[in-house]
Design a protein around this motif. Structure first.
Motif, PDB file in Angstrom:
ATOM      1  N   VAL A   7       1.102  -1.358   0.014  1.00 15.72           N
ATOM      2  CA  VAL A   7      -0.102  -0.045   0.264  1.00 15.72           C
ATOM      3  C   VAL A   7       0.818   1.121  -0.014  1.00 15.72           C
ATOM      4  CG1 VAL A   7      -1.511  -1.356   1.359  1.00 15.72           C
ATOM      5  CG2 VAL A   7      -0.099  -0.101   2.491  1.00 15.72           C
ATOM      6  N   ARG A   8       0.233   2.512  -0.706  1.00 15.02           N
ATOM      7  CA  ARG A   8       1.265   3.412  -0.542  1.00 15.02           C
ATOM      8  C   ARG A   8       1.109   4.423   0.887  1.00 15.02           C
ATOM      9  NH1 ARG A   8      -1.740   3.563  -5.450  1.00 15.02           N
ATOM     10  NH2 ARG A   8      -3.732   4.696  -4.460  1.00 15.02           N
ATOM     11  N   HIS A   9      -0.242   4.030   1.537  1.00 17.76           N
ATOM     12  CA  HIS A   9       0.245   4.285   3.317  1.00 17.76           C
ATOM     13  C   HIS A   9      -0.440   3.669   4.023  1.00 17.76           C
ATOM     14  CE1 HIS A   9      -0.678   7.614   6.421  1.00 17.76           C
ATOM     15  NE2 HIS A   9      -1.970   6.886   5.690  1.00 17.76           N
ATOM     16  N   ARG A  10       0.087   3.438   4.879  1.00 14.81           N
ATOM     17  CA  ARG A  10       0.220   1.773   5.810  1.00 14.81           C
ATOM     18  C   ARG A  10      -1.372   2.384   7.271  1.00 14.81           C
ATOM     19  NH1 ARG A  10       3.019  -3.543   7.046  1.00 14.81           N
ATOM     20  NH2 ARG A  10       0.824  -5.012   7.960  1.00 14.81           N
ATOM     21  N   ARG A  11      -2.012   2.282   7.612  1.00  9.94           N
ATOM     22  CA  ARG A  11      -2.558   3.057   7.710  1.00  9.94           C
ATOM     23  C   ARG A  11      -2.838   3.177   9.579  1.00  9.94           C
ATOM     24  NH1 ARG A  11      -7.109   6.072   5.562  1.00  9.94           N
ATOM     25  NH2 ARG A  11      -7.161   4.809   3.568  1.00  9.94           N
ATOM     26  N   SER A  12      -2.812   2.790  10.882  1.00  6.60           N
ATOM     27  CA  SER A  12      -2.869   2.150  11.431  1.00  6.60           C
ATOM     28  C   SER A  12      -3.567   2.893  12.442  1.00  6.60           C
ATOM     29  CB  SER A  12      -1.229   2.670  12.574  1.00  6.60           C
ATOM     30  OG  SER A  12      -1.495   2.356  14.415  1.00  6.60           O
ATOM     31  N   ASP A  13      -5.369   2.297  12.912  1.00 12.12           N
ATOM     32  CA  ASP A  13      -5.689   3.325  13.294  1.00 12.12           C
ATOM     33  C   ASP A  13      -7.002   2.560  14.052  1.00 12.12           C
ATOM     34  OD1 ASP A  13      -7.399   2.434  11.383  1.00 12.12           O
ATOM     35  OD2 ASP A  13      -8.154   4.228  10.596  1.00 12.12           O
ATOM     36  N   ALA A  14      -8.195   2.055  14.977  1.00 14.81           N
ATOM     37  CA  ALA A  14      -9.120   1.585  15.086  1.00 14.81           C
ATOM     38  C   ALA A  14      -9.817   0.442  14.055  1.00 14.81           C
ATOM     39  CB  ALA A  14      -9.993   2.291  16.197  1.00 14.81           C
ATOM     40  N   LEU A  15      -9.880   0.792  12.992  1.00 14.54           N
ATOM     41  CA  LEU A  15     -10.374   0.004  11.965  1.00 14.54           C
ATOM     42  C   LEU A  15      -9.587  -1.146  11.696  1.00 14.54           C
ATOM     43  CD1 LEU A  15     -13.134  -1.269   9.801  1.00 14.54           C
ATOM     44  CD2 LEU A  15     -12.091   0.620   8.256  1.00 14.54           C
ATOM     45  N   THR A  16      -7.924  -0.889  11.142  1.00 15.46           N
ATOM     46  CA  THR A  16      -7.185  -2.158  11.349  1.00 15.46           C
ATOM     47  C   THR A  16      -7.281  -3.158  12.282  1.00 15.46           C
ATOM     48  OG1 THR A  16      -5.079  -0.809  11.967  1.00 15.46           O
ATOM     49  CG2 THR A  16      -5.977  -0.293   9.747  1.00 15.46           C
ATOM     50  N   GLN A  17      -7.678  -2.761  13.653  1.00 20.17           N
ATOM     51  CA  GLN A  17      -7.273  -3.131  14.935  1.00 20.17           C
ATOM     52  C   GLN A  17      -8.894  -4.479  14.959  1.00 20.17           C
ATOM     53  OE1 GLN A  17      -6.461  -1.002  18.731  1.00 20.17           O
ATOM     54  NE2 GLN A  17      -4.919   0.047  17.351  1.00 20.17           N
ATOM     55  N   VAL A  18      -9.345  -4.243  14.314  1.00 21.60           N
ATOM     56  CA  VAL A  18     -10.513  -5.175  14.220  1.00 21.60           C
ATOM     57  C   VAL A  18     -10.224  -6.015  13.307  1.00 21.60           C
ATOM     58  CG1 VAL A  18     -12.862  -5.416  13.141  1.00 21.60           C
ATOM     59  CG2 VAL A  18     -12.058  -3.019  14.432  1.00 21.60           C
ATOM     60  N   GLY A  19     -10.924  -6.683  13.692  1.00 21.69           N
ATOM     61  CA  GLY A  19     -10.469  -8.870  13.030  1.00 21.69           C
ATOM     62  C   GLY A  19     -11.287  -8.579  12.409  1.00 21.69           C
ATOM     63  N   TRP A  20     -10.719  -9.266  10.898  1.00 16.89           N
ATOM     64  CA  TRP A  20     -12.481  -9.656   9.823  1.00 16.89           C
ATOM     65  C   TRP A  20     -13.259 -10.548   9.264  1.00 16.89           C
ATOM     66  CZ3 TRP A  20     -13.710 -14.536   9.203  1.00 16.89           C
ATOM     67  CH2 TRP A  20     -13.453 -15.546   9.757  1.00 16.89           C
ATOM     68  N   ASP A  21     -13.621 -11.250  10.721  1.00 23.50           N
ATOM     69  CA  ASP A  21     -15.014 -11.471  10.582  1.00 23.50           C
ATOM     70  C   ASP A  21     -16.196 -10.433  11.330  1.00 23.50           C
ATOM     71  OD1 ASP A  21     -13.941 -11.395  12.988  1.00 23.50           O
ATOM     72  OD2 ASP A  21     -13.764 -13.365  14.119  1.00 23.50           O
ATOM     73  N   ARG A  22     -15.157  -9.578  12.541  1.00 28.70           N
ATOM     74  CA  ARG A  22     -15.995  -8.474  13.196  1.00 28.70           C
ATOM     75  C   ARG A  22     -16.226  -7.672  11.668  1.00 28.70           C
ATOM     76  NH1 ARG A  22     -19.383  -6.507  15.999  1.00 28.70           N
ATOM     77  NH2 ARG A  22     -18.968  -4.914  16.625  1.00 28.70           N
ATOM     78  N   LEU A  23     -15.622  -7.615  10.797  1.00 26.11           N
ATOM     79  CA  LEU A  23     -15.571  -6.205  10.156  1.00 26.11           C
ATOM     80  C   LEU A  23     -16.452  -6.722   8.470  1.00 26.11           C
ATOM     81  CD1 LEU A  23     -14.878  -3.634   8.820  1.00 26.11           C
ATOM     82  CD2 LEU A  23     -13.301  -5.110   6.903  1.00 26.11           C
ATOM     83  N   GLU A  24     -16.357  -8.645   8.825  1.00 25.25           N
ATOM     84  CA  GLU A  24     -18.276  -8.454   7.538  1.00 25.25           C
ATOM     85  C   GLU A  24     -19.374  -8.235   8.785  1.00 25.25           C
ATOM     86  OE1 GLU A  24     -17.427 -12.792   7.295  1.00 25.25           O
ATOM     87  OE2 GLU A  24     -15.512 -12.693   5.735  1.00 25.25           O
ATOM     88  N   SER A  25     -19.186  -8.516  10.185  1.00 26.22           N
ATOM     89  CA  SER A  25     -20.045  -8.640  10.366  1.00 26.22           C
ATOM     90  C   SER A  25     -21.024  -7.004  10.963  1.00 26.22           C
ATOM     91  CB  SER A  25     -20.340  -8.659  12.502  1.00 26.22           C
ATOM     92  OG  SER A  25     -19.983  -9.926  12.406  1.00 26.22           O
ATOM     93  N   MET A  26     -19.741  -5.914  10.971  1.00 21.50           N
ATOM     94  CA  MET A  26     -20.130  -4.335  10.833  1.00 21.50           C
ATOM     95  C   MET A  26     -20.843  -4.082   9.294  1.00 21.50           C
ATOM     96  SD  MET A  26     -16.619  -3.664  12.973  1.00 21.50           S
ATOM     97  CE  MET A  26     -17.129  -1.374  12.734  1.00 21.50           C
ATOM     98  N   LEU A  27     -19.866  -4.581   8.499  1.00 22.93           N
ATOM     99  CA  LEU A  27     -21.172  -4.632   7.170  1.00 22.93           C
ATOM    100  C   LEU A  27     -22.369  -4.902   7.331  1.00 22.93           C
ATOM    101  CD1 LEU A  27     -17.442  -4.637   4.721  1.00 22.93           C
ATOM    102  CD2 LEU A  27     -18.771  -2.822   5.399  1.00 22.93           C
ATOM    103  N   ALA A  28     -22.795  -6.291   7.545  1.00 17.32           N
ATOM    104  CA  ALA A  28     -23.676  -6.411   7.811  1.00 17.32           C
ATOM    105  C   ALA A  28     -25.246  -5.852   8.435  1.00 17.32           C
ATOM    106  CB  ALA A  28     -23.836  -8.162   8.137  1.00 17.32           C
TER     107      ALA A  28
END
Length: 290
Positions: A7-28
């Motif tokens: 990536v051109r800019h690597r992030r370090s915030d609250a979203l990067t600390q969320v697991g992939w399964d949790r992210l799916e649930s948030m999108l749902a």
């Protein structure tokens, strides 16, 4: 991830600390709030190994939309993922598709999606705007590697047996060792106890033998000293009276008389040595070798 662009800019915030399964649930939850009927079929919900390239299926009226989420923060999502989702959209006869990433897309992926008006790309900036601010969460603690059930069962069984054997030895001494041996679980504890007992017994035997040897040597020395300083008997010493003529010693007095402080005879020395040798042989016979 090999061969993918960083990536051109690597992030370090609250979203990067969320697991992939949790992210799916948030999108749902987000799309459900937009009025869609959401079918969460990704591995974050089913815990299956593969999701077939579809995480969410959205339905509202005549619309049927597929959603695929790529929670990538270090690598860019390439155009291959775009083409794969286009193929799934055709296979499912969906009216649209959304490819989401928490990071970035490559230029080729953006150009490929631009040719398909039914396909929408949501990059990291769009995703953060869509979900809104997230509370900061601490990273999950490091997990130890999982141990298979058979190994865990054997380790637990052995640990219980060793603990039981140790408790029996503390509470009941030798009797505890017997019970542990009959149960078959105190083999290690019994072997250790037996080895320590043998070593202690040998040490005790050696100490006893050493003390007996010292006693024998002291006894022999005292006998020799007594024999060397024993005074002569009155019968064997000629008595001389002042003013009287010196009597001539008889033959018997000459052979039996001995001066005071005389040296022990060879017979007495041999007898003392014989007794000392006999004591040493008794000690050697009763003392085990180390």
């Amino acid at each position: 991830m090999k061969g993918l662009k960083n990536v051109r800019h690597r992030r370090s915030d609250a979203l990067t600390q969320v697991g992939w399964d949790r992210l799916e649930s948030m999108l749902a939850a987000y799309y459900a709030g937009q009025g869609y009927r959401v079918e969460h079929c990704g591995t974050g919900a089913s815990r299956a190994r593969f999701d077939g390239g579809i995480d969410l299926k959205l339905r509202k009226d005549e619309a049927y939309v597929l959603v695929q989420c790529k929670h990538w923060n270090a690598k860019q999502v390439p155009h291959n993922e775009v083409h794969q989702l286009i193929g799934l959209m055709v296979t499912e006869r969906a009216t649209g598709a959304v490819l989401v990433t928490s990071g970035e897309f490559t230029r080729a992926a953006i150009e490929a999606a631009a040719k398909q008006p039914q396909l929408q790309l949501v990059d990291g900036d769009d995703l953060r705007t869509l979900l809104g601010p997230l509370p900061e969460v601490s990273p999950p603690p490091a997990r130890l590697p999982e141990v298979s059930a058979p190994i865990r069962h054997v380790a637990t069984h052995v640990g219980e047996r060793l603990l039981s054997a140790a408790e029996d030895r503390i509470r009941h001494g030798a009797g505890g060792r017997g019970r542990a041996g009959r149960r078959g679980g105190g083999v290690v504890a019994q072997a250790i106890g037996t080895g320590v007992g043998i070593i202690l017994a040998k040490v005790v035997f050696v100490l006893i033998g050493f003390l007996l040897l010292l006693a024998a040597i002291q006894f022999a020395s005292s006998r020799l000293r007594d024999a060397a300083h024993r005074p002569a008997s009155p019968q064997s010493v000629g008595v001389v009276t002042v003013g009287s003529p010196r009597p001539m010693p008889s033959t018997q007095a000459t052979t039996t008389a001995a001066p005071v402080g005389r040296e022990p005879t060879p017979e007495e020395i041999r007898e003392s040595q014989r007794r000392a040798d006999e004591a040493i042989r008794v000690i050697e016979h009763g003392t085990p070798e180390m």
